[in-house]
Design a protein around this motif. Structure first.
Motif, PDB file in Angstrom:
ATOM      1  N   CYS A   1      42.698  38.848  35.461  1.00  0.00           N
ATOM      2  CA  CYS A   1      42.235  37.518  35.869  1.00  0.00           C
ATOM      3  C   CYS A   1      42.815  37.073  37.205  1.00  0.00           C
ATOM      4  O   CYS A   1      42.168  36.334  37.939  1.00  0.00           O
ATOM      5  CB  CYS A   1      42.586  36.486  34.797  1.00  0.00           C
ATOM      6  SG  CYS A   1      41.494  36.547  33.380  1.00  0.00           S
ATOM      7  N   PHE A   2      44.019  37.507  37.533  1.00  0.00           N
ATOM      8  CA  PHE A   2      44.676  37.005  38.736  1.00  0.00           C
ATOM      9  C   PHE A   2      44.637  37.991  39.907  1.00  0.00           C
ATOM     10  O   PHE A   2      44.554  37.586  41.050  1.00  0.00           O
ATOM     11  CB  PHE A   2      46.140  36.651  38.435  1.00  0.00           C
ATOM     12  CG  PHE A   2      46.299  35.473  37.527  1.00  0.00           C
ATOM     13  CD1 PHE A   2      46.259  34.186  38.036  1.00  0.00           C
ATOM     14  CD2 PHE A   2      46.481  35.637  36.167  1.00  0.00           C
ATOM     15  CE1 PHE A   2      46.402  33.096  37.200  1.00  0.00           C
ATOM     16  CE2 PHE A   2      46.626  34.543  35.329  1.00  0.00           C
ATOM     17  CZ  PHE A   2      46.585  33.272  35.844  1.00  0.00           C
ATOM     18  N   GLU A   3      44.672  39.290  39.618  1.00  0.00           N
ATOM     19  CA  GLU A   3      44.838  40.258  40.696  1.00  0.00           C
ATOM     20  C   GLU A   3      43.541  40.879  41.161  1.00  0.00           C
ATOM     21  O   GLU A   3      43.412  41.247  42.329  1.00  0.00           O
ATOM     22  CB  GLU A   3      45.783  41.373  40.242  1.00  0.00           C
ATOM     23  CG  GLU A   3      45.993  42.446  41.295  1.00  0.00           C
ATOM     24  CD  GLU A   3      46.612  43.693  40.718  1.00  0.00           C
ATOM     25  OE1 GLU A   3      46.827  44.637  41.472  1.00  0.00           O
ATOM     26  OE2 GLU A   3      46.879  43.718  39.502  1.00  0.00           O
ATOM     27  N   VAL A   4      42.564  40.981  40.267  1.00  0.00           N
ATOM     28  CA  VAL A   4      41.423  41.842  40.524  1.00  0.00           C
ATOM     29  C   VAL A   4      40.650  41.472  41.786  1.00  0.00           C
ATOM     30  O   VAL A   4      40.075  42.330  42.448  1.00  0.00           O
ATOM     31  CB  VAL A   4      40.480  41.854  39.293  1.00  0.00           C
ATOM     32  CG1 VAL A   4      39.771  40.524  39.145  1.00  0.00           C
ATOM     33  CG2 VAL A   4      39.484  42.998  39.385  1.00  0.00           C
ATOM     34  N   GLU A   5      40.644  40.183  42.170  1.00  0.00           N
ATOM     35  CA  GLU A   5      39.871  39.775  43.339  1.00  0.00           C
ATOM     36  C   GLU A   5      40.745  39.471  44.552  1.00  0.00           C
ATOM     37  O   GLU A   5      40.284  38.870  45.521  1.00  0.00           O
ATOM     38  CB  GLU A   5      39.017  38.543  42.987  1.00  0.00           C
ATOM     39  CG  GLU A   5      37.968  38.841  41.921  1.00  0.00           C
ATOM     40  CD  GLU A   5      37.087  37.643  41.632  1.00  0.00           C
ATOM     41  OE1 GLU A   5      37.278  36.603  42.306  1.00  0.00           O
ATOM     42  OE2 GLU A   5      36.230  37.734  40.751  1.00  0.00           O
ATOM     43  N   MET A   6      42.018  39.868  44.504  1.00  0.00           N
ATOM     44  CA  MET A   6      42.898  39.658  45.651  1.00  0.00           C
ATOM     45  C   MET A   6      42.482  40.583  46.795  1.00  0.00           C
ATOM     46  O   MET A   6      42.431  41.804  46.635  1.00  0.00           O
ATOM     47  CB  MET A   6      44.348  39.947  45.269  1.00  0.00           C
ATOM     48  CG  MET A   6      44.932  38.998  44.225  1.00  0.00           C
ATOM     49  SD  MET A   6      45.158  37.319  44.823  1.00  0.00           S
ATOM     50  CE  MET A   6      43.918  36.472  43.840  1.00  0.00           C
TER      51      MET A   6
END
Length: 990
Positions: free
Chosen positions: A468-473
């Motif tokens: 949820c937090f890293e995948v679109e960084m």
């Protein structure tokens, strides 16, 4: 590979569980004072402080000072302090400072709107529990912290506890501390603590300082004009105009408070911020703060800075004399103390009697204490003072709400709670996007919450967090924002799970917050498919480019024969408009999601959502579940209700302040789409608890036109066995008041009603034709309310059932008065209501004045022959009354014969006493046995057994008196039913 991607690859994602510790590990309450505060801690008072601590200004001469690490050699002597005080008294400055204290006390004692709206408001100076403050160091702040689990936190070595008033004591090396950095994550109590500090000084409880000057760093960040320190002070605090010029000369001990340093971008390099020692020299506000902390400007002044952990490093360590971390209520004793103080306040329970109010408050505190002692998840949540406020506010809403104003909804409580803690703050003031903290939470934590709701889970692994937090960084900026979020905000929403075997997973700190954030995620339109995301980006690009390109091509086409190009680019311009129409389908998707979640059949027979919230806070009484026992399926019935509540105008306005914009058109289109699904499904017969949830959804939605249309489709309202608290009664009354249509049936059987409930529901009861109030412990006070209801000129009640209520003789008198003047009632059931002969006599006296009653049930009321015959004699002369139920009363054989002699064609009334009618079976035998069968759980089994034995004896006697074989067969059939019931009664299986 870009730097951002390198960082992403190196980011220690195992460190999701290695966040700065805040649940400190001791169980004691050392260093904790109890004296004053009610508003939510952490950022809870930040928006309020921002209004108070506006930009101001002052100037004063500078003296030389040698500093080391923000501390100075201790040289202040008590004599110098007394000298400063005497000098102050010798001039007119004492009056100016007293005015300053009075002004600050008035402002800082003032409570935010949310504090006054949700529950009783009380003075910050009257009730407050100080959170634990522990001395820290820059090394501890920077070093990696241990896993964020309850076990590790309890095993951490204890750091020194320090009180608020001792922050400026000499350090371990004997140096006088001048600069203090007080830091803590969102919700730990920074702003409330500062408010308390100012109020203490105003009331003489902080004698170390003779003058306190608070500033809001948010206001300073909005001021771009150059200003002098002198002007900065006097602009906000006009009373200090005569004091400012001689602050240093008078040897006055001054404390500057800088609240919310994370809002300022400070540059301590000489190339970035020049030295300034003249308080009259105009410089940027940030330069004034830097020079105050450098001790180059007003070096004798003390300074306390509050900030979030991510901004602590903005101040070089050499300028800080002491670091202190606010650890919240890290001990359950502090939590219990806060709850006891808060829930025991006068006015908590409204207008009820003092004894009843005190008993209910004590019961709440006791249940909450027991739940905390179980080390439940609520214990981990309430280490944040903000969540303690939310718990108390929710309990006040659940237990002490007698009437529901339009602005008071559960969604409103959660939205206001977030505004109190975030108040539109940006996540990172150094980031060029300036994304609001709440918007970032909605996009990231909201996604996690939504996926949890859809998969029906509440525990999340590190892999879930990573997805949820890293995948679109993608950029360095996004990674920096994520680090700030992890440092400052993560623990506000997620905490370690306390269930055995799940220590390395995370749950939402407050369970209902998961459903709120999931609802916010959906309503904000963050839930998009890949096609929708790509289409939106392409639409925005084409929308910006196509118009400019079309103009250029039109110019070129006048010179060159390229007339097909304008047509092509005009077609491109159509795409954004077409996509906006397709994007409108999102509204239908949101409405469909809301309807599907609201009417899930697998949730039909759960408790209603208000009872679920109550259980999550106070726990469930009874034996604890065995660790090996399979858990119940997770229920997320608040999710669609929060979706509706977020769409209300008031909540949308608050969310707009938090950077989460929901346009009026979007809310209108969603409501329009909901009519196709929600109202249609609401017409179906819903179980009582699910119907209560539906009514609560309509209340939270706050759309009167929509609610009226939905209520018009409800002709029968069945809420039997739903515990109708004052709040639920208020919700029912509020929702039903949107229309004036008559309700065919309102079933409130076994709903824990009392006289107060009837008063609240009075406008609804007037419009109900069939009213079921059985099994509600309604006594004489309630009967007085029913009397007023039946005598009202707009009353349409035609059938009233009051069976199994302790009406008594006085209650019967009230009902008799109602019968005399009522014009709508045709059926009245007073079965098993403890009337006795006096109650039946009172009814008989007024029955003659009634002209509409057709059926009267006085069964199981211990009536003797005299009372029974008196009622029947009056019934004979009544124009419309043709049926009187008198079974299960103390009627003798002579009375039975007298009643058996009644004939419908001759006397105009039939008395139902036994299962026989002379030498035949009564036409109503099945009705009487069905009544007994339904009410057996609430009646005295021994007395019922005696009455059934008498009925059986009467059946056998009547059977022996007839020679008709058909009648004998009927007698035998009824006898078998009575014997079967007696057998089950004796076996205890009935």
């Amino acid at each position: 590979m870009s730097r951002a991607m390198q960082c992403r690859g190196c980011l220690p994602w195992g460190s999701w569980a290695r966040l700065p510790p805040s649940l400190a590990g001791t169980r004691g309450t050392r260093g904790v004072s109890v004296c004053a505060a009610a508003v939510p801690a952490g950022g809870a008072g930040r928006s309020f402080l921002r209004r108070i601590l506006g930009t101001s200004s002052i100037s004063l001469p500078r003296g030389c000072v040698r500093y080391q690490g923000g501390s100075q050699e201790s040289s202040a002597q008590p004599s110098s302090s007394r000298h400063g005080q005497s000098q102050l008294r010798s001039v007119a400055f004492s009056g100016a400072i007293k005015k300053h204290q009075k002004s600050l006390s008035a402002w800082f004692s003032h409570q935010p709107n949310e504090e006054r709206q949700f529950g009783p408001s009380f003075s910050l100076d009257a009730v407050h529990v100080d959170p634990v403050i522990r001395e820290s160091s820059l090394e501890e702040i920077l070093k990696p912290s241990p896993d964020l689990t309850i076990q590790n936190q309890l095993q951490q070595p204890s750091r020194k506890v320090i009180s608020l008033h001792n922050l400026f004591d000499v350090d371990a090396c004997g140096r006088q501390v001048k600069n203090v950095v007080l830091y803590g994550t969102v919700g730990t109590g920074k702003s409330t603590l500062i408010k308390k500090m100012v109020v203490d000084w105003c009331h003489g409880r902080l004698p170390r300082f003779q003058l306190v000057i608070p500033f809001s760093c948010e206001d300073l960040s909005h001021s771009h004009a150059h200003v002098s320190l002198r002007r900065l002070i006097t602009k906000k605090y006009q009373h200090l105009r005569d004091v400012v010029p001689v602050l240093e000369a008078s040897d006055l001990s001054v404390l500057f408070i800088l609240n919310g340093l994370e809002r300022l971008n400070l540059d301590f390099r000489l190339a970035g911020t020049e030295l300034c020692c003249d308080p009259n020299e105009p410089v940027p506000p940030s330069a004034i703060v830097v020079n105050l902390l450098r001790k180059y400007l007003l070096p004798e002044a003390s300074i306390i800075v509050t900030t979030r952990p991510s901004a602590v490093r903005r101040i070089p360590g050499k300028y800080v004399g002491r670091y202190a971390e606010i650890c919240g209520f890290s001990d359950t004793n502090l939590q219990k103390l806060y709850f006891q103080m808060r829930l025991s306040q006068p006015g908590c329970s409204g207008e009820e009697s003092q004894d009843r109010r005190s008993a209910e408050q004590e019961n709440l505190v006791e249940m909450l204490s027991r739940n905390l002692e179980r080390h439940n998840q609520i214990t981990a949540a309430c280490f944040l003072p903000s969540y303690c406020w939310l718990v108390c506010t929710t309990l006040h809403f659940l237990y002490f709400t007698r009437t529901v104003p339009p602005s008071q909804t559960l969604t409103g409580i959660y939205t206001s709670f977030l505004r109190l803690n975030f108040s539109g703050e940006v996540l990172d003031s150094t980031d060029p996007t300036h994304i609001s903290m709440m918007k970032y939470v909605a996009k990231t934590v909201g996604k996690l919450a939504y996926e949890g709701v859809m998969s029906r889970k509440t525990c999340f692994s590190e892999e879930d967090l990573r997805q949820c937090f890293e995948v679109e960084m993608k950029t360095e900026s996004e990674l920096n924002l994520l680090e700030v979020f992890r440092s400052d905000v993560f623990r506000f929403f997620l905490s370690p799970c306390v269930q055995p075997g799940k220590e390395h997973t995370f749950v939402f700190t407050i369970p209902a917050m998961q459903e709120y954030l999931a609802a916010l995620y959906v309503v904000l339109g963050e839930k998009k498919t890949l096609v929708q995301r790509v289409g939106k980006e392409l639409s925005e690009v084409l929308g910006k480019v196509s118009e400019d390109v079309a103009v250029v091509v039109n110019i070129i086409s006048k010179v060159l024969p390229l007339r097909f190009l304008p047509v092509l680019f005009n077609l491109l311009k159509i795409f954004p408009r077409y996509f906006s129409r397709v994007g409108g389908k999102d509204r239908d998707t949101i409405a469909h999601t809301m309807a599907e979640e609201l009417f899930k059949e697998e949730d039909y027979y759960n408790d209603d959502v208000l009872d679920q919230i109550n259980s999550s806070i106070l726990g469930v009484e009874g034996p604890m579940r065995h660790p090996d026992e399979a858990p119940d399926d997770e229920v997320f019935e608040l999710f669609p209700i929060f979706m509706g509540g977020i769409l209300s105008r008031r909540n949308r306005a608050i969310l707009e302040q938090l950077g989460c914009s929901i346009k009026n058109l979007a809310a209108f289109e969603i409501a329009k789409a909901m009519k196709k699904t929600v109202i249609r499904k609401g017409r179906r017969g819903l179980p009582p608890s699910e119907l209560m949830d539906y009514l609560f959804f309509l209340h939270e939605f706050q759309n009167e036109r929509f609610t009226a249309e939905a209520i018009l489709s409800l002709r029968a309202v069945n809420l039997s066995s739903v515990k109708m608290t004052p709040l639920k009664c208020s919700v029912l009354a509020s929702v039903m008041s949107t229309t004036c249509h008559e309700v065919e049936e309102l079933n409130l059987t076994s709903c824990n009603l009392d006289s107060g409930s009837l008063r609240t529901l009075f406008p609804v009861l007037l419009r109900c034709k069939a009213l079921h109030l059985q099994l509600n412990s309604l006594g004489s006070d309630a009967c007085k309310e029913i009397r007023d209801l039946l005598l009202h000129d707009k009353c349409v009640v035609s059938s009233l059932r009051l069976a199994n209520n302790p009406v008594g003789e006085q209650g019967a008198r009230y009902l008799a008065e109602a019968l005399a003047g009522n014009r709508s009632l045709t059926q009245l059931s007073l079965l098993h209501t403890s009337l006795g002969d006096p109650g039946a006599e009172a009814i008989a006296q007024h029955l003659a004045q009634n002209q509409h009653l057709q059926e009267l049930n006085l069964g199981y009321n211990s009536l003797t022959d005299t009372a029974a015959l008196r009622v029947v004699e009056v019934a004979k002369r009544h124009e419309t009354l043709d049926k009187v139920h008198l079974y299960f009363n103390d009627i003798s054989e002579d009375g039975k014969r007298a009643l058996d002699s009644l004939r419908m064609d001759r006397d105009g009334v039939r008395a139902l006493v036994f299962l026989t009618a002379g030498t035949d079976v009564s036409d109503y035998w099945s009705h009487i046995l069905n009544v007994v069968q339904r009410n057996l759980p609430f009646w005295d089994h021994e007395r019922v057994r005696q009455h059934l034995a008498l009925l059986l004896q009467d059946l056998e006697s009547s059977r022996s008196q007839t020679a008709n074989p058909w009648r004998k067969a009927k007698f035998l059939r009824v006898e078998s039913e009575v014997k079967k019931m007696l057998g089950k009664l004796q076996d205890g299986s009935l």
